[in-house]
Design a protein around this motif. Structure first.
Motif, PDB file in Angstrom:
ATOM      1  N   GLN A 147      -4.274 -10.696  -6.020  1.00  0.00           N
ATOM      2  CA  GLN A 147      -5.523 -10.789  -5.362  1.00  0.00           C
ATOM      3  C   GLN A 147      -5.748 -10.663  -3.978  1.00  0.00           C
ATOM      4  N   ILE A 148      -4.685 -11.615  -3.224  1.00  0.00           N
ATOM      5  CA  ILE A 148      -4.543 -11.688  -1.780  1.00  0.00           C
ATOM      6  C   ILE A 148      -4.213 -10.251  -1.259  1.00  0.00           C
ATOM      7  N   ILE A 149      -3.200  -9.528  -1.766  1.00  0.00           N
ATOM      8  CA  ILE A 149      -2.491  -8.458  -1.148  1.00  0.00           C
ATOM      9  C   ILE A 149      -3.355  -7.245  -1.467  1.00  0.00           C
ATOM     10  N   ASN A 150      -4.112  -7.159  -2.465  1.00  0.00           N
ATOM     11  CA  ASN A 150      -5.163  -6.074  -2.807  1.00  0.00           C
ATOM     12  C   ASN A 150      -6.290  -6.142  -1.767  1.00  0.00           C
ATOM     13  N   ARG A 190      -6.340  -4.879   6.240  1.00  0.00           N
ATOM     14  CA  ARG A 190      -5.744  -6.022   7.078  1.00  0.00           C
ATOM     15  C   ARG A 190      -4.307  -5.985   7.246  1.00  0.00           C
ATOM     16  N   ILE A 191      -4.060  -6.261   8.342  1.00  0.00           N
ATOM     17  CA  ILE A 191      -2.541  -6.332   8.650  1.00  0.00           C
ATOM     18  C   ILE A 191      -1.771  -7.399   7.850  1.00  0.00           C
ATOM     19  N   ARG A 215       1.792  -1.630  -3.191  1.00  0.00           N
ATOM     20  CA  ARG A 215       0.756  -1.711  -2.190  1.00  0.00           C
ATOM     21  C   ARG A 215       1.643  -2.287  -0.970  1.00  0.00           C
ATOM     22  N   ILE A 216       2.568  -3.049  -0.902  1.00  0.00           N
ATOM     23  CA  ILE A 216       3.457  -3.433   0.199  1.00  0.00           C
ATOM     24  C   ILE A 216       4.152  -2.100   0.614  1.00  0.00           C
ATOM     25  N   LYS A 217       4.630  -1.452  -0.085  1.00  0.00           N
ATOM     26  CA  LYS A 217       5.389  -0.472   0.420  1.00  0.00           C
ATOM     27  C   LYS A 217       4.572   0.930   1.187  1.00  0.00           C
ATOM     28  N   GLU A 218       3.175   0.853   0.781  1.00  0.00           N
ATOM     29  CA  GLU A 218       2.251   1.713   1.468  1.00  0.00           C
ATOM     30  C   GLU A 218       1.656   1.262   2.758  1.00  0.00           C
ATOM     31  N   CYS A 219       1.650  -0.022   2.825  1.00  0.00           N
ATOM     32  CA  CYS A 219       1.092  -0.860   3.949  1.00  0.00           C
ATOM     33  C   CYS A 219       1.866  -1.383   4.778  1.00  0.00           C
TER      34      CYS A 219
END
Length: 257
Positions: free
Chosen positions: A192-195, A202-203, A224-228
């Motif tokens: 939920q936080i990361i999404n 948001r960085i 998602r972490i890989k993408e951002c």
């Protein structure tokens, strides 16, 4: 400073500016209208910076670390020095192109399998730079702290406010990510936080003892972490032993003299 006293109070009581009398604001007349501007003494800017520092919740041990005093020469092996140098260059590139990365929501994933390799110090050095040089609100929290706060918030009637705060703060640093035991509810809350951060660009800056491919979290999170983020390897060498040796040397020299 008195125990429990806010540093903002000290700003208001020290050497009041004769122009604004410590208010930080100058009023002036132009035609038939009165205007206000920040006083040149800079107290308003210092107040705002102190507010950002208090909001960040940076541990006292690291409150004075900066990118300028991050030491690469403290690493012992040439391999570690080379890795630290590449990491520093990667961080510099990211900061130099801050506007572009801010718009895209591109953060950092700093990882090393060795505890005490300087990951947290680098992340907080970045935080202090963003707070002071770019006037940005940053929040620092370890992964276990986040889990503990979420569990506590359930007892107080819900975790939506906390998740919203972590999801929307301008820059979030999650320290020691992946060290926790990944239970289903923990994975869901971090998702939920990361999404939320991913959707709103948001960085997020992560530090971890594991590479993304070795995390126990499912692909919803890791993809998602890989993408951002830019993934930045850190040296597989602890600097704590070297710091301990330097402290012992300083003590020996002081005793001998």
């Amino acid at each position: 400073m008195e125990r429990g006293r806010s540093p903002l109070k000290d700003l208001e009581t020290c050497n009041k500016c004769p122009k604004c009398n410590g208010s930080g604001t100058i009023f002036y007349q132009k035609g038939n209208y009165e205007y206000a501007r920040d006083c040149d003494c800079g107290i308003n800017q210092r107040r705002e910076e102190q507010e950002r520092l208090e909001f960040a919740k940076i541990p006292k041990t690291f409150e004075n670390v900066t990118l300028q005093n991050f030491r690469i020469d403290i690493y012992q092996s040439q391999e570690a020095v080379d890795t630290a140098m590449k990491a520093a260059k990667a961080v510099k590139y990211w900061l130099d192109a801050w506007k572009k990365h801010e718009e895209k929501g591109i953060g950092l994933y700093i990882f090393s399998g060795t505890k005490g390799s300087g990951k947290t110090r680098m992340a907080i050095s970045i935080a202090n730079h963003l707070i002071r040089s770019k006037q940005i609100y940053v929040r620092f929290a370890t992964s276990p702290q986040i889990i503990s706060q979420i569990a506590k918030s359930w007892d107080e009637g819900g975790d939506s406010k906390l998740l919203s705060e972590l999801g929307h703060v301008k820059v979030l640093i999650i320290d020691d990510f992946g060290t926790e035991q990944v239970k289903p509810w923990i994975g869901e809350k971090f998702y939920q936080i990361i999404n939320t951060r991913y959707i709103n660009k948001r960085i997020t800056i992560f530090t971890s003892n594991m590479s993304l491919d070795n995390l126990d979290y499912d692909e919803r999170i890791t993809n998602r972490i890989k993408e951002c983020t830019f993934q930045i390897p850190f040296p597989e060498e602890s600097i704590r032993e070297k710091i301990a040796e330097d402290n012992a040397k300083t003590l020996r020299e002081a005793i001998q003299n």
